[in-house]
Design a protein around this motif. Structure first.
Motif, PDB file in Angstrom:
ATOM      1  N   ARG A  26       0.946  -1.210  -0.087  1.00  0.00           N
ATOM      2  CA  ARG A  26       0.052  -0.028   0.114  1.00  0.00           C
ATOM      3  C   ARG A  26       0.972   1.153   0.010  1.00  0.00           C
ATOM      4  NH1 ARG A  26      -2.782   3.686   2.893  1.00  0.00           N
ATOM      5  NH2 ARG A  26      -5.126   3.961   2.498  1.00  0.00           N
ATOM      6  N   VAL A  27       0.827   1.978  -1.007  1.00  0.00           N
ATOM      7  CA  VAL A  27       1.642   3.184  -1.105  1.00  0.00           C
ATOM      8  C   VAL A  27       1.183   4.328  -0.140  1.00  0.00           C
ATOM      9  CG1 VAL A  27       2.606   4.960  -2.906  1.00  0.00           C
ATOM     10  CG2 VAL A  27       2.215   2.278  -3.584  1.00  0.00           C
ATOM     11  N   ARG A  28      -0.002   4.737  -0.338  1.00  0.00           N
ATOM     12  CA  ARG A  28      -0.586   5.863   0.362  1.00  0.00           C
ATOM     13  C   ARG A  28      -2.115   5.846   0.215  1.00  0.00           C
ATOM     14  NH1 ARG A  28      -2.314  10.295  -2.622  1.00  0.00           N
ATOM     15  NH2 ARG A  28      -1.746  10.280  -4.998  1.00  0.00           N
ATOM     16  N   ASP A  29      -2.751   6.719   1.091  1.00  0.00           N
ATOM     17  CA  ASP A  29      -4.204   7.110   0.680  1.00  0.00           C
ATOM     18  C   ASP A  29      -4.540   7.944  -0.500  1.00  0.00           C
ATOM     19  OD1 ASP A  29      -4.588   6.193   3.539  1.00  0.00           O
ATOM     20  OD2 ASP A  29      -4.579   7.888   4.520  1.00  0.00           O
ATOM     21  N   VAL A  30      -5.616   7.597  -0.924  1.00  0.00           N
ATOM     22  CA  VAL A  30      -6.100   8.587  -2.129  1.00  0.00           C
ATOM     23  C   VAL A  30      -7.656   8.905  -1.565  1.00  0.00           C
ATOM     24  CG1 VAL A  30      -6.904   8.393  -4.293  1.00  0.00           C
ATOM     25  CG2 VAL A  30      -5.167   6.996  -3.769  1.00  0.00           C
ATOM     26  N   SER A  31      -7.515  10.384  -1.475  1.00  0.00           N
ATOM     27  CA  SER A  31      -8.578  11.062  -0.938  1.00  0.00           C
ATOM     28  C   SER A  31      -9.514  11.246  -1.911  1.00  0.00           C
ATOM     29  CB  SER A  31      -8.147  12.452  -0.484  1.00  0.00           C
ATOM     30  OG  SER A  31      -7.807  13.350  -1.464  1.00  0.00           O
TER      31      SER A  31
END
Length: 991
Positions: free
Chosen positions: A318-323
């Protein structure tokens, strides 16, 4: 009996009746049917009921296309019990049976016949085809009518209503014209449930749900740039640059209908769902993902999606959140965009926005949208005013893709037998080829099927005619509201009584949430939508539909004399329009009405139009199975709310479905069906009717061989009760009648119970509680009468002379006879007729021409009932004590006993001493005492105040009544007791 003792058997008043214990119902019931036919019993009932308060049960029409099944029998028997009980309680209870005759099942049968002959239905003249359908329906109506009558169903069988009668077709068309003229009719193009096999739209009521195995796919929509401001968004500020790590990432969707991917126009997400950017770091063999691929997924579902793609933990990160704000700025590309040979079909960017219906419960957290094939997507884009941008017409009426659709043209979603076609596989294969697929599989889920062809259905965008249920109806009938939905919901709560009450909630929730009513079907056998549309105009144009009362009247006049065939005859358009409007300016609509509009309109041509209908055009009761909340109850409500402004019924009763003895759904393939015809042949229709009466119809009902044996046993016990009464009433006349005030207490107790029961029976019939009614009557007849009152009084009936006690008992038998026969006549229609005619033979008489007699209120005597409650309690202890002695072979019959009964309760003791307790216990003598019961006394835990010590009766056995008494042998007639000696003297029997 000693050889020198006279034979006294012939001096007894033994019961006399030819009423047999063996009913022989299968053979004898047709005789009573023929008799009722001969005397015209239904019409005679109408004549007798003139001036009474009417009661109208409106018959929901069965479909005229096959033999009756057990569900039909349940339904019609319940209706018959309602009608008969209401009639016998003093109403004018009318019943007009009817049939649904139009629609796809019959049309499908005729098409099958054509196919078997190698004929093409589409090349047959439509009027000739319709005539074939009419003949088919007529044949089955005759068969079903005889099958219904055999069940003992009373009604206006010589003049039923048929939806295909010319008069009915005229009124159905007239009812449709009211929708046309009031402004609720419109033509729209939206997804509807469509049967590719039958090539027509279906209503929800024409759909049933079965498990189906479907392809399921996870498809990649590549992020390819920044979107422009979306329709419906606030302002038009440019969106900032797209984050580099989202460049060439893919949004993954999941669907169980791969065939809808070619019609995809958008993808939607949930604004409140947590999303993340995931990158593939390693891959196994046979995987459609590559190292470096990036996917945007709902966090809650990401693990499952990766597993489906054969990516284990450690193969992705998991790279990061996507808002949500980031998602709002993206544009997506269809997976088939730029494919060689696609001819630009899918090159436009896909719309990408938030939608309320997206969840992270299953799938990927994104939903692919093909608004032509899904109502939620359709409603979303209709609300945005973007339908013209997203609607496609890729799927034809036979479920095939349009021939010019790249890659998939001519493939079928279903084959001609309703099985999986080649469209899904073609789409999946192409997605694999272009690298658009991440994973695939299969899923077993509940899926809508046509209840006629049993084939799966699809959602398909197609032009149809609708009734707007939230548009104000311009008819001025606003008591319950101005729209169809508002009128329906208020009618449900303010006008209709529901049995059971849960039926209210079911229909209310359905109507509260339902979309507009799809009125049109693309078939031939039915009532057409009698309307015209203006050539060159758009459905949204105010003058698109021809609204002309003169044209309407001309159509109705033709239908009255020729039926709806008039619409399909050559030159019909010119016939109806010439001289009123220019025929060349208008096009005739050839769709037929949804058959639920036909049956929903029956209130208009049965209740309102017929002389024997209803004065106010409303029914007191609609009665059908629970499936009709989405069927006839529903369509009748909508139709009536659109034409008369409120529900067409004041009451709705629903019953469950029929199951086998193990609670399984009946199926011919399982071999667990129970055919009414077979039950009638083996047991008789009254046994089937009794099965209905004994069951709780508000739930599903079980039936099978063992259950029917139990019903037959109950029937035999009840028949025995009726036989005893008939035997005891032989030669009874008015001269024998005794007034209640002159009766012994035991008889007055029976009258009290009759008054109590009469109230319960009538209240139960009013509430349609047939199970409650029958249980009350059955327990009374078999326990309180056969096992108590008859058991006690048969001694007096057989052995007394012309005593007041015997006359009182026979009077009570007469009163019982009139109430039991009329109480039970609505259930056991044949048996109670047999009982009645056994006592009152005559060419014109019938129990069904008799009302339940009024029962005097002064028969009620609560203090007497309380006293006899104590007497019966004490009797139970005595009879139980004697049963022990009988089992031990100390005695053979209770008359050999003279027990000592110890009673601790002074009130009970006084009650027992005030009656002939030995007669009540059927012993030759009883000693009653308040002395403490000895330890050896027999007792019952539930009657602590009574103990019984067994003793044998003293004296000799009377050779006439068999009581053992000290005085036997001391009277003029040899070997008799005082009572029997007096009886013999009264009969002038020489001593």
């Amino acid at each position: 009996m000693c050889s020198d003792t006279p034979e006294y058997k012939d001096t007894l008043n033994l019961p006399q009746t030819e009423f047999p214990m063996r009913a022989g119902l299968p053979k004898r019931e047709p005789e009573w049917l023929a008799r009722w036919e001969e005397i015209g019993i239904y019409d005679r009932l109408r004549g007798r009921a003139e001036g009474r308060e009417p009661f109208t049960l409106h018959d929901g029409p069965p479909y005229a296309n096959g033999h009756l099944h057990i569900g039909h029998a349940l339904n019609k028997i319940l209706k018959d019990m309602v009608v008969r009980s209401q009639q016998m309680m003093g109403r004018d209870a009318r019943y007009i049976p009817g049939w649904d005759c139009h629609g796809l099942p019959i049309e499908w049968k005729i098409e099958e016949q054509y196919r078997a002959k190698g004929l093409d239905k589409d090349k047959v003249d439509v009027v000739d085809f319709r005539q074939e359908c009419r003949k088919f329906a007529e044949g089955w109506i005759d068969i079903q009518r005889d099958e219904f009558k055999r069940l003992g169903i009373t009604g206006k069988w010589d003049k039923p209503y048929l939806t295909m009668d010319f008069r009915a077709e005229r009124i159905i068309a007239e009812e449709f014209q009211k929708f046309l003229m009031s402004g609720v009719l419109y033509q729209g193009s939206k997804p509807v449930m469509w049967s590719p096999i039958e090539k027509t739209a279906l209503a929800e009521a024409e759909v049933e749900y079965h498990d189906k195995e479907s392809f399921t796919v996870w498809v990649k929509f590549r992020v390819c740039g920044i979107s422009s401001p979306q329709a419906g968004s606030q302002g038009d500020e440019p969106i900032g640059p797209m984050p580099a790590d989202l460049m060439d990432a893919s949004v993954v969707i999941w669907t169980t209908t791969p065939w809808t991917i070619p019609s995809n126009k958008a993808v939607v997400y949930g604004a409140d769902i947590s999303y993340g950017l995931y990158e593939v770091t390693g891959t196994p063999e046979q995987c459609w993902a590559d190292v470096g691929d990036k996917f945007i997924l709902a966090d809650k579902l990401a693990g499952d999606v990766m597993t489906r793609a054969r990516l284990e933990e450690g193969m992705y990160t998991r790279v990061r959140d996507v808002s949500a704000d980031e998602l709002a700025g993206l544009s997506l590309q269809h997976p088939l965009a730029g494919a060689e040979g696609a001819n630009g079909e899918w090159d436009d960017l896909r719309d990408f926005r938030a939608a309320d219906f997206v969840t992270d419960e299953e799938g990927t957290g994104f939903v692919h949208c093909a608004p032509s094939h899904g109502m939620e997507e359709y409603e979303l884009y209709r609300g945005l005013g973007m339908l013209d941008q997203v609607i496609t017409y890729n799927v034809l009426d036979d479920g095939s893709f349009r021939p010019d659709l790249p890659f998939f043209g001519g493939t079928f979603i279903l084959d001609r037998k309703g099985k999986e076609g080649n469209a899904n596989k073609s789409v999946i294969d192409k997605l694999v080829e272009v690298g658009g697929l991440l994973a695939r599989g299969k899923i077993k889920h509940s899926y809508p099927h046509s209840w006629r062809s049993k084939a799966p259905v699809i959602y398909r965008n197609t032009p149809q005619w609708f009734a707007a249920i939230d548009r104000a109806v311009g008819d001025g009938q606003d008591q319950f509201g101005t729209t169809i939905r508002e009128r329906a919901l208020r009618s449900i709560d303010e006008l209709v009584a529901w049995t059971p009450k849960t039926g209210r909630n079911r229909l209310y929730s359905m109507i509260e949430a339902r979309p507009d009513w799809v009125l049109s079907r693309q078939r031939a056998w039915g009532v057409p939508l009698t309307c015209f549309v203006k050539k060159g105009a758009q459905p949204t144009d105010p003058d698109y539909l021809l609204r002309n009362e003169e044209v309407n009247a001309r159509i109705l006049e033709a239908f009255e004399t020729e039926g709806a065939d008039a619409w399909y005859k050559d030159g019909a358009k010119e016939r109806f329009l010439t001289g009123i409007v220019d025929p060349q300016a208008w096009e005739k609509v050839d769709d037929i009405l949804d058959v639920w509009f036909d049956s929903g309109s029956t209130h208009a041509f049965v209740l309102r139009d017929r002389e024997d209908g209803s004065a106010d055009g409303m029914a007191d009761l609609y009665l059908e199975g629970t499936d009709q909340h989405r069927g006839w109850f529903h369509s009748s409500m909508l139709q009536a709310c659109g034409t008369i402004g409120h529900a067409p019924y004041r009451g709705v009763l629903t019953h469950g479905f029929t199951l086998d003895e193990k609670g399984n759904k009946m199926s011919k393939s399982l071999g667990n069906t129970v055919a009414p015809e077979e039950v009638v042949k083996q047991y008789g229709a009254d046994i089937l009717r009794l099965w209905v009466a004994q069951a709780d119809y508000t739930a599903d009902l079980r039936i099978g061989p063992e259950i029917l044996k139990g019903v037959a046993d109950s029937y035999r016990r009840l028949r025995n009760t009726m036989r005893f009464m008939l035997g005891g009433l032989s030669h009874f006349s008015e001269a024998d009648r005794v007034e209640p005030s002159a009766m012994p207490e035991l008889e007055r107790w029976v009258l009290h119970r009759l008054a109590e029961l009469d109230h319960k029976v009538k209240k139960g019939y009013e509430a349609y509680d047939f199970q409650g009614v029958f249980q009350q009557i059955f327990n009374f007849a078999t326990i309180e009468l056969s096992a108590f009152y008859f058991d006690i009084r048969k001694d007096a009936l057989y052995c007394d002379g012309d005593t007041a006690r015997r006359r009182a008992a026979r009077t009570v038998l007469d009163l019982l006879f009139h109430r039991l026969t009329t109480w039970l006549a609505p259930v056991l229609v044949f048996t109670m007729e047999e009982v009645w005619l056994e006592r009152f033979p005559g060419a014109e008489t019938s129990v069904h021409l008799t009302d339940i007699p009024a029962t005097p209120a002064d028969w009620l005597d609560e203090p007497l009932a309380a006293k006899w409650g104590q007497v019966r309690q004490a009797r139970r202890v005595v009879t139980a004590a004697l049963e022990v002695q009988r089992t031990d072979k100390v005695i053979g019959a209770s008359l050999e006993a003279a027990p000592v009964v110890h009673v601790r309760d002074a009130e009970m003791l006084a009650a027992l001493k005030s009656v002939n307790f030995e007669d009540i216990c059927i012993t030759s003598d009883v000693t009653l005492t308040d002395t403490p019961r000895p330890d050896e006394a027999f007792r019952l835990p539930e009657v602590e105040t009574v103990g019984v010590v067994f003793a044998k009766a003293e004296g000799q056995k009377c050779q006439r009544c068999w009581k053992i008494l000290p005085d036997v042998g001391n009277h003029a007639h040899v070997g008799t007791c005082k009572r029997c000696d007096a009886a013999l003297s009264e009969m002038k029997i020489q001593a």
